[in-house]
Design a protein around this motif. Structure first.
Motif, mmCIF file in Angstrom:
data_model
loop_
_atom_site.group_PDB
_atom_site.id
_atom_site.type_symbol
_atom_site.label_atom_id
_atom_site.label_comp_id
_atom_site.label_asym_id
_atom_site.label_seq_id
_atom_site.Cartn_x
_atom_site.Cartn_y
_atom_site.Cartn_z
ATOM 1 N N GLU A 402 0.826 -1.212 0.000
ATOM 2 C CA GLU A 402 0.000 0.000 0.000
ATOM 3 C C GLU A 402 0.859 1.260 0.000
ATOM 4 O OE1 GLU A 402 -3.041 2.324 3.072
ATOM 5 O OE2 GLU A 402 -2.818 0.148 3.234
ATOM 6 N N LEU A 403 1.911 1.249 0.786
ATOM 7 C CA LEU A 403 2.768 2.432 0.863
ATOM 8 C C LEU A 403 3.659 2.577 -0.371
ATOM 9 C CD1 LEU A 403 3.795 2.226 4.639
ATOM 10 C CD2 LEU A 403 2.159 3.794 3.583
ATOM 11 N N VAL A 404 4.131 1.456 -0.924
ATOM 12 C CA VAL A 404 4.939 1.525 -2.142
ATOM 13 C C VAL A 404 4.127 2.119 -3.287
ATOM 14 C CG1 VAL A 404 6.023 0.101 -3.927
ATOM 15 C CG2 VAL A 404 6.549 -0.306 -1.519
ATOM 16 N N ALA A 405 2.832 1.827 -3.308
ATOM 17 C CA ALA A 405 1.961 2.357 -4.362
ATOM 18 C C ALA A 405 1.616 3.822 -4.146
ATOM 19 C CB ALA A 405 0.679 1.531 -4.439
ATOM 20 N N THR A 406 2.117 4.404 -3.051
ATOM 21 C CA THR A 406 1.888 5.832 -2.765
ATOM 22 C C THR A 406 3.254 6.504 -2.700
ATOM 23 O OG1 THR A 406 0.042 5.096 -1.375
ATOM 24 C CG2 THR A 406 0.647 7.431 -1.258
ATOM 25 N N PRO A 407 3.843 6.823 -3.846
ATOM 26 C CA PRO A 407 5.251 7.267 -3.857
ATOM 27 C C PRO A 407 5.523 8.569 -3.114
ATOM 28 C CG PRO A 407 4.236 7.525 -6.016
ATOM 29 C CD PRO A 407 3.263 6.739 -5.191
ATOM 30 N N GLY A 436 -8.305 -16.629 0.441
ATOM 31 C CA GLY A 436 -9.551 -15.923 0.663
ATOM 32 C C GLY A 436 -9.439 -14.434 0.422
ATOM 33 N N PRO A 437 -10.100 -13.635 1.276
ATOM 34 C CA PRO A 437 -10.095 -12.176 1.096
ATOM 35 C C PRO A 437 -8.684 -11.565 1.142
ATOM 36 C CG PRO A 437 -11.808 -12.831 2.641
ATOM 37 C CD PRO A 437 -10.991 -14.049 2.380
ATOM 38 N N ARG A 438 -7.803 -12.174 1.951
ATOM 39 C CA ARG A 438 -6.443 -11.622 2.043
ATOM 40 C C ARG A 438 -5.705 -11.790 0.713
ATOM 41 N NH1 ARG A 438 -4.205 -7.935 5.127
ATOM 42 N NH2 ARG A 438 -4.384 -9.023 7.124
ATOM 43 N N ALA A 439 -5.877 -12.938 0.060
ATOM 44 C CA ALA A 439 -5.234 -13.147 -1.230
ATOM 45 C C ALA A 439 -5.759 -12.161 -2.265
ATOM 46 C CB ALA A 439 -5.458 -14.586 -1.692
ATOM 47 N N THR A 440 -7.081 -11.922 -2.241
ATOM 48 C CA THR A 440 -7.679 -10.961 -3.181
ATOM 49 C C THR A 440 -7.127 -9.566 -2.936
ATOM 50 O OG1 THR A 440 -9.696 -12.294 -3.242
ATOM 51 C CG2 THR A 440 -9.852 -9.997 -4.012
ATOM 52 N N GLU A 441 -7.015 -9.205 -1.640
ATOM 53 C CA GLU A 441 -6.491 -7.876 -1.286
ATOM 54 C C GLU A 441 -5.053 -7.718 -1.772
ATOM 55 O OE1 GLU A 441 -5.295 -5.336 2.736
ATOM 56 O OE2 GLU A 441 -5.481 -7.525 2.768
ATOM 57 N N LEU A 442 -4.219 -8.717 -1.505
ATOM 58 C CA LEU A 442 -2.813 -8.625 -1.889
ATOM 59 C C LEU A 442 -2.648 -8.598 -3.405
ATOM 60 C CD1 LEU A 442 -1.187 -11.048 0.699
ATOM 61 C CD2 LEU A 442 -0.958 -8.565 0.617
ATOM 62 N N SER A 443 -3.483 -9.308 -4.105
ATOM 63 C CA SER A 443 -3.414 -9.285 -5.569
ATOM 64 C C SER A 443 -3.686 -7.893 -6.101
ATOM 65 C CB SER A 443 -4.420 -10.286 -6.146
ATOM 66 O OG SER A 443 -4.380 -10.261 -7.563
ATOM 67 N N GLY A 444 -4.727 -7.234 -5.543
ATOM 68 C CA GLY A 444 -5.036 -5.876 -5.974
ATOM 69 C C GLY A 444 -3.946 -4.890 -5.609
ATOM 70 N N LEU A 445 -3.400 -5.021 -4.392
ATOM 71 C CA LEU A 445 -2.337 -4.107 -3.964
ATOM 72 C C LEU A 445 -1.077 -4.294 -4.798
ATOM 73 C CD1 LEU A 445 -2.754 -4.336 -0.076
ATOM 74 C CD2 LEU A 445 -3.180 -2.326 -1.504
ATOM 75 N N LEU A 446 -0.751 -5.539 -5.150
ATOM 76 C CA LEU A 446 0.433 -5.783 -5.969
ATOM 77 C C LEU A 446 0.260 -5.170 -7.356
ATOM 78 C CD1 LEU A 446 3.196 -7.014 -6.346
ATOM 79 C CD2 LEU A 446 2.102 -9.205 -6.876
ATOM 80 N N THR A 458 8.504 -7.927 -8.626
ATOM 81 C CA THR A 458 7.108 -8.265 -8.900
ATOM 82 C C THR A 458 6.959 -9.765 -9.139
ATOM 83 O OG1 THR A 458 6.762 -6.080 -9.881
ATOM 84 C CG2 THR A 458 5.157 -7.799 -10.414
ATOM 85 N N ARG A 459 7.854 -10.342 -9.927
ATOM 86 C CA ARG A 459 7.789 -11.768 -10.218
ATOM 87 C C ARG A 459 7.958 -12.591 -8.939
ATOM 88 N NH1 ARG A 459 10.900 -11.720 -14.193
ATOM 89 N NH2 ARG A 459 12.874 -12.203 -13.175
ATOM 90 N N SER A 460 8.903 -12.189 -8.104
ATOM 91 C CA SER A 460 9.123 -12.928 -6.842
ATOM 92 C C SER A 460 7.923 -12.837 -5.923
ATOM 93 C CB SER A 460 10.368 -12.378 -6.142
ATOM 94 O OG SER A 460 11.520 -12.557 -6.919
ATOM 95 N N LEU A 461 7.314 -11.642 -5.854
ATOM 96 C CA LEU A 461 6.148 -11.486 -4.993
ATOM 97 C C LEU A 461 4.978 -12.328 -5.496
ATOM 98 C CD1 LEU A 461 6.373 -7.667 -4.250
ATOM 99 C CD2 LEU A 461 6.368 -9.482 -2.549
ATOM 100 N N ARG A 462 4.765 -12.348 -6.785
ATOM 101 C CA ARG A 462 3.665 -13.163 -7.335
ATOM 102 C C ARG A 462 3.887 -14.655 -6.995
ATOM 103 N NH1 ARG A 462 -0.009 -10.670 -10.141
ATOM 104 N NH2 ARG A 462 0.431 -8.668 -11.113
ATOM 105 N N PHE A 463 5.140 -15.077 -7.089
ATOM 106 C CA PHE A 463 5.427 -16.473 -6.783
ATOM 107 C C PHE A 463 5.216 -16.758 -5.300
ATOM 108 C CE2 PHE A 463 8.460 -19.660 -5.317
ATOM 109 C CZ PHE A 463 8.071 -20.751 -6.082
ATOM 110 N N CYS A 464 5.756 -15.910 -4.439
ATOM 111 C CA CYS A 464 5.671 -16.137 -2.989
ATOM 112 C C CYS A 464 4.226 -16.033 -2.483
ATOM 113 C CB CYS A 464 6.542 -15.137 -2.236
ATOM 114 S SG CYS A 464 8.316 -15.339 -2.519
ATOM 115 N N LEU A 465 3.438 -15.169 -3.113
ATOM 116 C CA LEU A 465 2.051 -14.991 -2.684
ATOM 117 C C LEU A 465 1.096 -15.940 -3.397
ATOM 118 C CD1 LEU A 465 1.950 -11.071 -2.622
ATOM 119 C CD2 LEU A 465 2.425 -12.636 -0.738
#
Length: 468
Positions: A402-407, A436-446, A458-465
């Motif tokens: 969330e904070l990274v997306a707010t430069p 569940g909802p946490r995965a949906t939230e993290l997908s949108g934030l990423l 980005t690739r590493s985060l998608r894999f880890c999440l």
């Protein structure tokens, strides 16, 4: 370097060749005939490889230029400059001579040491003032111990004016050595004055202890009770209590310094008094209590005293509020509902104490997230960020994204660094994935943060999440 240095090397080369021929005689009983003509050629060839002593340029006459020459990269120039400085009676040369006394070139070093030794013998006070600061600063060098030892010898065995010069030095190392060496010879007034006014803490403590020990007079210790140095006040309280006067210890129970309070508490316990009882009485009498009283009760009381301290979470002074939060934590009492409102305290020291008390609690993420953003001040945003990151790995990643997306956010850089740290160190040992909802939230934030992240991150985060 000594005159004829190259000639000395050539002589050594000739000796080496002679030893070689003697070894041949030992092995063969004689020198092989074929080797004899080679002897002269060998010596000539070896001599040809020995560089001649380079010419030293004419040195300047003025001391400032000689000081520069004494720092020249050419050892011959430094040696000549040191020799020239030794012939001048100028104290401004002493620091550079001290430097050269630790020179890596033996010839330069030896000449500088001879000059320094003459100064220490002929004019010890001036020598100490000029040599000691550099000598003590250089003593950790491979060749730096000699001059520091020589300075110490003069302070110990030399005339009183040498010690006086060191005591008056602006260099703290010099003064510290002087007081350590000569503390037994100084009068009480000098020691008390130094204990109260010297800028160096070890000197103040040394002189306070020496002043109290030298006479055993309680009045000396009383003069030190008003020192601005906690260690000096503590020593005075201890000495007076040892002499049977516990009055200063009672007063010191409310000292601002924890060291002084601890000394007073020990003194009163030895005298048969429970300091916690005194703190409870002070807490009841003072409205509001001094922060030191709150701290002192936490240091000497029990968990049952937490009920007496809780009301002072609303202390009118920020130091009182911060001290109350710390005191409750010390007693094992961290009431979440009472501490959470203090997260938004206008003073950062209070907020920091609250964070330390709440880090072990499970907190409502939805209550903390609004604190991440203005109009809350930066110290509140930092406190909310730290507590949110302590709520679990997926909350941590969520807040970072969330904070990274707010430069333009003040904590954007902090969040980006934390995200990178997690990928480098912790991701490999995180054995679960969001669902569940946490995965949906993290997908949108990423997706929102992706323009501000590297492709690899980005690739590493998608894999880890597990969002691939």
């Amino acid at each position: 370097m000594p005159a004829g240095g190259s000639a000395g090397i050539m002589t050594a080369v000739g000796d080496l060749v002679d030893r070689l021929f003697r070894r041949l005689r030992t092995l063969f009983g004689r020198v092989p005939a074929a080797a004899v003509p080679a002897r002269g050629a060998a010596v000539r060839d070896l001599r040809a490889t020995v560089p001649a002593r380079p010419a030293v340029p004419d040195l300047p006459e003025g001391v400032p230029d000689l000081l520069l020459a004494a720092c020249h990269p050419n050892g011959y120039v430094r040696e000549a400059a040191v020799t020239a400085l030794g012939e001048r009676d100028d104290v401004t040369a002493l620091p550079v001579l001290a430097l050269r006394a630790a020179d890596w070139v033996p010839e330069v070093r030896d000449r500088a040491r001879r000059v320094c030794a003459r100064w220490l013998d002929r004019a010890p006070a001036e020598a100490i003032a000029g040599l000691a600061p550099a000598a003590l600063a250089l003593q950790a060098r491979q060749e730096g111990r000699w001059l520091a030892q020589a300075v110490g010898d003069v302070l110990r065995d030399g005339p009183p004016e040498a010690l006086a010069a060191a005591l008056a030095s602006e260099d703290r190392r010099t003064r510290r050595l002087a007081y350590t060496t000569g503390v037994r010879t100084l009068d009480v007034d000098h020691l008390v004055h130094a204990a109260r006014t010297d800028s160096d803490l070890p000197i103040r403590v040394l002189c306070a202890e020496a002043a109290i020990r030298s006479t055993g007079d309680p009045e000396v210790a009383r003069r030190l009770l008003t020192s601005r140095t906690a260690a000096v006040r503590a020593e005075a309280v201890r000495a007076l209590a040892a002499a049977g006067d516990t009055g200063p210890a009672v007063e010191a129970l409310t000292d601002r310094s924890a060291l002084v309070r601890a000394t007073a508490q020990v003194a009163l316990r030895r005298a048969g008094t429970d300091p916690a009882t005194r703190y409870r009485a002070l807490l009841a009498d003072q409205r509001p209590p001094r922060p030191a009283v709150i701290a002192g009760l936490a240091e000497t009381g029990t968990r049952a005293d937490a009920a007496l301290l809780r009301p002072w979470l609303a202390h009118p002074s920020s130091r009182g509020r911060a001290e109350t939060v710390r005191a409750l934590r010390h007693l094992g009492d961290t009431p979440r509902d009472l501490l959470l409102p203090l997260l938004t305290d206008e003073v950062s020291s209070v907020t920091r104490q609250v964070v330390q008390s709440l880090e072990g609690h499970t907190l409502d993420e939805h209550h903390l997230r609004p604190l991440l953003h203005p109009p809350h001040p930066l110290h509140v945003q930092r406190a909310a960020y730290r507590l949110l990151c302590a709520q679990g790995v997926w909350t941590r990643i969520s807040v970072d994204l969330e904070l990274v997306a707010t430069p333009d956010h003040a904590l954007c850089g902090t969040a980006r660094s934390d995200l990178g740290e997690w990928l480098r160190r912790d991701a490999a040992t995180t054995y679960s994935v969001p669902d569940g909802p946490r995965a949906t939230e993290l997908s949108g934030l990423l997706a929102e943060a992706e323009p501000f992240l590297s492709r690899e991150s980005t690739r590493s985060l998608r894999f880890c999440l597990n969002l691939t």
